[in-house]
Design a protein around this motif. Structure first.
Motif, short mmCIF file in Angstrom:
data_model
loop_
_atom_site.label_atom_id
_atom_site.label_comp_id
_atom_site.label_asym_id
_atom_site.label_seq_id
_atom_site.Cartn_x
_atom_site.Cartn_y
_atom_site.Cartn_z
N VAL A 17 0.84 -1.19 0.00
CA VAL A 17 0.00 0.00 0.00
C VAL A 17 0.88 1.24 0.00
O VAL A 17 1.79 1.36 0.80
N GLN A 18 0.58 2.15 -0.93
CA GLN A 18 1.28 3.44 -0.98
C GLN A 18 0.23 4.52 -0.77
O GLN A 18 -0.72 4.65 -1.54
N GLU A 19 0.37 5.30 0.30
CA GLU A 19 -0.55 6.41 0.57
C GLU A 19 -0.16 7.56 -0.35
O GLU A 19 0.95 8.10 -0.25
N PRO A 22 -4.05 12.01 1.63
CA PRO A 22 -4.96 11.54 2.69
C PRO A 22 -6.21 10.90 2.10
O PRO A 22 -6.88 11.48 1.24
N ARG A 25 -5.19 5.46 -1.46
CA ARG A 25 -4.17 4.42 -1.38
C ARG A 25 -4.01 3.73 -2.73
O ARG A 25 -4.99 3.29 -3.33
N ARG A 27 -2.29 0.57 -4.87
CA ARG A 27 -1.76 -0.79 -4.70
C ARG A 27 -1.29 -1.30 -6.07
O ARG A 27 -2.11 -1.54 -6.95
N ASP A 44 -11.15 6.97 -0.13
CA ASP A 44 -12.13 7.11 0.94
C ASP A 44 -13.15 8.19 0.59
O ASP A 44 -12.86 9.06 -0.24
N SER A 47 -12.43 12.21 -0.46
CA SER A 47 -11.01 12.36 -0.76
C SER A 47 -10.85 12.99 -2.13
O SER A 47 -11.73 12.93 -2.99
#
Length: 107
Positions: A17-19, A22, A25, A27, A44, A47
């Motif tokens: 997982v790379q954020e 905020p 994410r 993948r 999310d 976002s």
């Protein structure tokens, strides 16, 4: 990621997982020898991409797996496919949350 008889497969759960920002994410699922890449992007609710997402060096292919994706211009519900040509741009965002499959045929 596992390889057998020329096939490559991976699972979203096993992808690192790379954020990005905020509530967003990324993948990685696959990368080809020619630079092509496949990802899952989880967003999310409420976002938003920070800045403008420019498609370089090549196009971006998006499939909305779940939720509702907005490119800054319109909503795309689950089941939508979007082709964004090289050089185009948008501001990825969602109010509901969404999961996207992203494919970059040219990296």
């Amino acid at each position: 990621m596992t390889t057998e008889e020329g096939y490559v497969w991976s699972t979203v759960q096993d992808a690192p997982v790379q954020e990005l920002f905020p509530g967003m994410r990324l993948r990685p699922l696959w990368q080809g020898d020619n630079g092509a890449k496949a990802y899952v992007l989880e967003m999310d609710p409420d976002s938003r991409w920070q800045g403008i997402d420019v498609h370089e060096p090549g196009p971006e292919e998006v499939f909305v797996v779940s939720g509702v994706f907005n490119d800054g211009d319109r909503d795309y519900p689950a089941g939508s496919f979007i082709h964004a040509p090289a050089g185009s741009s948008h501001v990825p965002q969602t109010t509901t949350g969404c999961t996207l499959f992203l494919f970059y045929p040219e990296g």
